[in-house]
Design a protein around this motif. Sequence first.
Motif, PDB file in Angstrom:
ATOM      1  N   ARG A 112       0.835  -1.198   0.000  1.00  0.00           N
ATOM      2  CA  ARG A 112       0.000   0.000   0.000  1.00  0.00           C
ATOM      3  C   ARG A 112       0.871   1.250   0.000  1.00  0.00           C
ATOM      4  N   TYR A 113       0.346   2.307  -0.585  1.00  0.00           N
ATOM      5  CA  TYR A 113       1.079   3.571  -0.663  1.00  0.00           C
ATOM      6  C   TYR A 113       1.486   4.059   0.720  1.00  0.00           C
ATOM      7  N   GLU A 114       0.572   3.947   1.678  1.00  0.00           N
ATOM      8  CA  GLU A 114       0.831   4.474   3.015  1.00  0.00           C
ATOM      9  C   GLU A 114       2.003   3.780   3.704  1.00  0.00           C
ATOM     10  N   ASP A 115       2.292   2.547   3.306  1.00  0.00           N
ATOM     11  CA  ASP A 115       3.349   1.774   3.965  1.00  0.00           C
ATOM     12  C   ASP A 115       4.715   1.938   3.307  1.00  0.00           C
ATOM     13  N   LEU A 116       4.761   2.627   2.173  1.00  0.00           N
ATOM     14  CA  LEU A 116       6.029   2.814   1.476  1.00  0.00           C
ATOM     15  C   LEU A 116       6.936   3.773   2.239  1.00  0.00           C
ATOM     16  N   ASP A 117       8.236   3.539   2.149  1.00  0.00           N
ATOM     17  CA  ASP A 117       9.201   4.479   2.703  1.00  0.00           C
ATOM     18  C   ASP A 117       9.039   5.821   1.991  1.00  0.00           C
ATOM     19  N   GLN A 118       9.116   6.899   2.751  1.00  0.00           N
ATOM     20  CA  GLN A 118       8.893   8.226   2.180  1.00  0.00           C
ATOM     21  C   GLN A 118       9.841   8.504   1.019  1.00  0.00           C
ATOM     22  N   ALA A 119      11.084   8.072   1.153  1.00  0.00           N
ATOM     23  CA  ALA A 119      12.068   8.323   0.098  1.00  0.00           C
ATOM     24  C   ALA A 119      11.749   7.546  -1.174  1.00  0.00           C
ATOM     25  N   TYR A 120      11.045   6.426  -1.030  1.00  0.00           N
ATOM     26  CA  TYR A 120      10.734   5.607  -2.205  1.00  0.00           C
ATOM     27  C   TYR A 120       9.554   6.170  -2.997  1.00  0.00           C
ATOM     28  N   LYS A 121       8.689   6.902  -2.330  1.00  0.00           N
ATOM     29  CA  LYS A 121       7.481   7.394  -2.999  1.00  0.00           C
ATOM     30  C   LYS A 121       7.809   8.242  -4.221  1.00  0.00           C
ATOM     31  N   GLY A 122       8.910   8.973  -4.142  1.00  0.00           N
ATOM     32  CA  GLY A 122       9.303   9.799  -5.281  1.00  0.00           C
ATOM     33  C   GLY A 122       9.791   9.007  -6.474  1.00  0.00           C
ATOM     34  N   LYS A 123      10.024   7.704  -6.290  1.00  0.00           N
ATOM     35  CA  LYS A 123      10.493   6.850  -7.379  1.00  0.00           C
ATOM     36  C   LYS A 123       9.347   6.160  -8.109  1.00  0.00           C
ATOM     37  N   LEU A 124       8.111   6.390  -7.644  1.00  0.00           N
ATOM     38  CA  LEU A 124       6.963   5.714  -8.249  1.00  0.00           C
ATOM     39  C   LEU A 124       6.768   6.154  -9.701  1.00  0.00           C
ATOM     40  N   ILE A 125       6.338   5.213 -10.518  1.00  0.00           N
ATOM     41  CA  ILE A 125       6.158   5.479 -11.943  1.00  0.00           C
ATOM     42  C   ILE A 125       4.959   6.408 -12.152  1.00  0.00           C
ATOM     43  N   PRO A 126       5.115   7.486 -12.917  1.00  0.00           N
ATOM     44  CA  PRO A 126       3.991   8.406 -13.149  1.00  0.00           C
ATOM     45  C   PRO A 126       2.923   7.786 -14.037  1.00  0.00           C
ATOM     46  N   ASN A 127       1.678   8.189 -13.806  1.00  0.00           N
ATOM     47  CA  ASN A 127       0.570   7.771 -14.663  1.00  0.00           C
ATOM     48  C   ASN A 127       0.351   8.870 -15.701  1.00  0.00           C
ATOM     49  N   GLN A 128       0.758   8.592 -16.927  1.00  0.00           N
ATOM     50  CA  GLN A 128       0.758   9.631 -17.954  1.00  0.00           C
ATOM     51  C   GLN A 128      -0.645  10.105 -18.311  1.00  0.00           C
ATOM     52  N   GLU A 129      -1.628   9.213 -18.273  1.00  0.00           N
ATOM     53  CA  GLU A 129      -3.004   9.629 -18.578  1.00  0.00           C
ATOM     54  C   GLU A 129      -3.506  10.625 -17.543  1.00  0.00           C
ATOM     55  N   LEU A 130      -3.208  10.359 -16.278  1.00  0.00           N
ATOM     56  CA  LEU A 130      -3.645  11.270 -15.223  1.00  0.00           C
ATOM     57  C   LEU A 130      -2.916  12.606 -15.341  1.00  0.00           C
ATOM     58  N   ILE A 131      -1.636  12.570 -15.606  1.00  0.00           N
ATOM     59  CA  ILE A 131      -0.868  13.808 -15.769  1.00  0.00           C
ATOM     60  C   ILE A 131      -1.426  14.632 -16.920  1.00  0.00           C
ATOM     61  N   SER A 132      -1.763  13.954 -18.012  1.00  0.00           N
ATOM     62  CA  SER A 132      -2.334  14.649 -19.170  1.00  0.00           C
ATOM     63  C   SER A 132      -3.665  15.307 -18.811  1.00  0.00           C
TER      64      SER A 132
END
Length: 462
Positions: free
Chosen positions: A8-28
């Motif tokens: 789950r997102y909430e359990d990820l290390d804070q430093a790792y969250k920035g490495k998550l793959i972007p969702n291009q459709e949402l960004i668009s």
Amino acid sequence: MKISLPARYEDLDQAYKGKLIPNQELISLINKSYKSMRISGGIRFLPIYGESGVGKSCATRELGTHMPDVFTFTLDRSEIESSELLLERIRAERNATEKKVLVAIVDQYEENVQGKERIPSQFVEHLSLLDRKELSGELIIFVWLTTNKEFQTQLIKATSRNERLLAHRSFEIGGPPKSEWPQIVEETFSFHNSETPLADYGVIVEDIQLIARSERTLGRAILVVGESLSEHLESLENLSDYQVVLVWPVADSTRSQRVVQFSRARSGYRLNWDAWYNELNDDDKRTLPLQALNRARLYFDVRVVPLRAADLHRLCVDLTDENKTLAEAHLERFKNTHFFHVVSGNWSNYDFAPMRERESKRADDAKVWYESVTNQPTQLGRRLAKILRALGLNANHEVTLKSEYSTVRADVYVQLTTPENKKRIIELKVFASENTMPSSIKDQIKITLRRHAQFAGFLGRQ
């Protein structure tokens, strides 16, 4: 043994969250909404549907990581239910950032409250009032994440009296393609476990691919991998009494680096599964019994250690003379090699320093000597056993070991009296420098893994 594989997102290390793959459709879509607000005014509302574990929170909460002009924050229950508290929070966030666009996120709030059928009309009404008054001219997008398709529809219908609010009528996040899941799972595990590869716990790429075929979401696949990890951990508790050490004499720094790339030097030259796997061709990846080979790697704690020819040279002259006297000075130098620290069981007490091959007459002489003895691997093995005995180890040359499944022959066999009481099966890889190539190293590792997988009964004789 503590390991971590957050699903789950909430359990990820804070430093790792920035490495998550972007969702291009949402960004668009966020970019499109931003331009629309600049041109037409007003705020925007985006209900997003996605199955549990598909990556909605990851994609949405990290928008600011991938979009420099976006600032995201999540709303709590009181702010969702009260327009006054909602406005207060938005003003606080606006004062705290200079970024152009605010993205306020509601993360599946409706799943935990009663009377959720009233939420859509109530929340959208709050937004409509704020849109006309206090938030007029503000660049803000409200995103509501839900795992309920019907609830998303209710949220969309609630905007019927103010359609300008709605950023999209049926936006759905599907997550990354399954072909990317193994890499994502491996990177997540490695980051949260001090860069330890997942394969070191018995789970390899092919295992993740198999899991991915039957699971609908990445989050669910990660949970199943976690369950698989617990099963592998139990089977790894009873480790073998043997340790397999591939020792590869090297005559220069280039060959040394070629050998080292297949190991994790700081961890006692443990075989680096990922490095070896990446050298395999597509046919090998498809046909080799990789699960059995990886199991053998872990069971026998396989090491791949380079040994400088300069550390062998003076101890290995006159190989045919079994009574050759070994000089104490040369033995003392050999005692300080990485190879001896590994074989003697003293690695944990060694203050690691990378192995370096310096240019010198000693190294040049050793290189010439080594090229003259690559056709004498048996004699080199016999002398290596003699060297180890002179340094206090119980070492023998060419020992055949039998199990109920098969036999293996150790070029040098070492029985220790240390607390770990491991028996070392040493395989001496005597190759000319021009033949010490990544492909030949890879093939020799493959042969060793297969042989010992058969020895342990992980793989049938073929």
